[in-house]
Design a protein around this motif. Structure first.
Motif, PDB file in Angstrom:
ATOM      1  N   LEU A 309       0.699  -1.212   0.059  1.00 43.09           N
ATOM      2  CA  LEU A 309      -0.014  -0.119  -0.053  1.00 43.09           C
ATOM      3  C   LEU A 309       0.745   1.306   0.001  1.00 43.09           C
ATOM      4  N   ARG A 310       1.855   1.175   0.783  1.00 41.71           N
ATOM      5  CA  ARG A 310       3.051   2.505   0.869  1.00 41.71           C
ATOM      6  C   ARG A 310       3.543   2.559  -0.855  1.00 41.71           C
ATOM      7  N   ARG A 311       3.953   1.529  -1.017  1.00 39.66           N
ATOM      8  CA  ARG A 311       4.622   1.475  -2.495  1.00 39.66           C
ATOM      9  C   ARG A 311       3.543   1.957  -3.589  1.00 39.66           C
ATOM     10  N   ARG A 312       2.357   1.522  -3.398  1.00 38.65           N
ATOM     11  CA  ARG A 312       1.260   2.008  -4.603  1.00 38.65           C
ATOM     12  C   ARG A 312       0.935   3.535  -4.345  1.00 38.65           C
ATOM     13  N   SER A 313       0.771   4.083  -2.982  1.00 38.17           N
ATOM     14  CA  SER A 313       0.591   5.469  -2.656  1.00 38.17           C
ATOM     15  C   SER A 313       1.907   6.345  -3.288  1.00 38.17           C
ATOM     16  N   ALA A 314       3.113   5.773  -3.071  1.00 35.57           N
ATOM     17  CA  ALA A 314       4.426   6.314  -3.516  1.00 35.57           C
ATOM     18  C   ALA A 314       4.333   6.756  -5.082  1.00 35.57           C
ATOM     19  N   LEU A 315       3.913   5.604  -5.936  1.00 35.92           N
ATOM     20  CA  LEU A 315       3.929   5.498  -7.103  1.00 35.92           C
ATOM     21  C   LEU A 315       2.849   6.493  -7.714  1.00 35.92           C
ATOM     22  N   ALA A 316       1.805   6.259  -7.213  1.00 29.41           N
ATOM     23  CA  ALA A 316       0.635   7.517  -7.500  1.00 29.41           C
ATOM     24  C   ALA A 316       0.832   8.622  -7.317  1.00 29.41           C
ATOM     25  N   ALA A 317       1.664   9.038  -6.069  1.00 29.40           N
ATOM     26  CA  ALA A 317       2.180  10.328  -5.971  1.00 29.40           C
ATOM     27  C   ALA A 317       3.054  11.009  -7.190  1.00 29.40           C
TER      28      ALA A 317
END
Length: 317
Positions: A309-317
């Motif tokens: 979830l943290r990685r997905r959030s970073a990629l979206a940002a």
């Protein structure tokens, strides 16, 4: 395997085993949880030493998530390594760096597993405890495999000749198999560079790797002793080490997820053979495995979910 074979090996009924486990208090479970978590944290220096730049928190995350995947699948070690590789790549570590980390940490782990049965056999002899066949067999098998591993490592570590020979074989295979794309410099050159880098890594951090692995093994053996103790059974440390050493050898037989069934039956058989109460032997082993195998699944799964979830959030940002 557990449902059918464990009661027969232990010589105890499931009702008696369940009654022994039901006697545990919340304080007992909290104490066992603390020892389990401390063991995982003590292990992190061995992992950070093998991958310079890796933090202790991320090393703990690699350990938990790798175990989570490995414990869910037969022969799951490879899948756990792939999961760890994806995580390390997301943190900026190159694939050769991760490959070196996986190789070195697994070699130290394997060497310790193979050496433990011999140590246990010597301790039992010094304590005057009559050993069963399982401990002696594990000791001789471990000694033979450890000798083979040491000889192979010596051949690979002394110079570039062995790895260069293997690299040239890989170059010939890749030249004939069209879908394999060899590196520009060839496998022989890359293998020699990988060997030199690995040797330098071990030379600079071997003591941290060794201390981390030994400390982790000591705390896991302590967890086994404590699992038997909280059930009301006083067991000699030499006997506990013998059961733990057999468990370390059997954990390499990963025909089931995490060698489940094989490990519990083997450990219980050793404890009963060495004079421990059958019901308490089975209950103590199941309690120990509930932490070293069972707890790693939900905790590792939640850790992997948080990372994803943290990685997905970073990629979206």
């Amino acid at each position: 395997m557990l449902a059918l074979a464990l009661p027969k090996v232990a010589g105890a009924e499931w009702a008696d085993i369940a009654h022994a486990l039901a006697s545990l208090s919340l304080a007992h479970l909290l104490l066992l949880t603390v020892v389990w978590l401390v063991g995982l944290w003590v292990h992190t220096p061995a992992l950070t030493a093998a991958m310079p730049g890796l933090s202790h928190r991320r090393a703990l995350l690699l350990n938990l998530t790798g175990s989570f995947v490995s414990n869910l699948l037969p022969l799951g070690g490879a899948a756990g390594t792939v999961a760890n590789w994806r995580m390390a790549r997301s943190w900026g570590f190159a694939s050769p760096v991760f490959a070196r980390w996986a190789l070195v940490t697994n070699l130290f782990d394997t060497a310790l597993k193979l050496a433990l049965p011999g140590v246990a056999l010597l301790w039992l002899a010094a304590a005057g405890v009559e050993t069963g066949g399982a401990v002696g067999t594990a000791a001789y098998v471990g000694l033979g495999l450890l000798t083979a591993v040491v000889v192979a490592l010596w051949l690979l570590a002394r110079d570039d000749r062995a790895v260069t020979f293997l690299g040239r074989l890989a170059d010939r295979v890749s030249a004939r198999v069209r879908f394999l794309t060899p590196p520009t410099e060839g496998y022989a050159v890359r293998a020699a560079a990988f060997r030199r880098d690995s040797a330098a890594l071990v030379a600079s951090g071997w003591w941290r790797m060794a201390l981390g692995k030994v400390g982790y093994a000591v705390l896991q053996a302590g967890l086994l002793w404590l699992s038997l103790r909280v059930l009301g059974t006083a067991v000699s440390p030499a006997v506990v080490l013998a059961a733990f050493a057999v468990e370390r050898i059997l954990s390499m037989v990963v025909i089931t997820p995490g060698a489940t069934g094989v490990v519990e039956i083997g450990m219980t058989g050793v404890l009963v053979t060495l004079g421990v109460d059958p019901t308490m032997s089975a209950a103590g082993v199941l309690l120990y495995r509930a932490f070293t195998f069972g707890m790693e699944i939900p905790v590792g799964g939640l850790s992997m979910l948080a990372w994803s979830l943290r990685r997905r959030s970073a990629l979206a940002a």
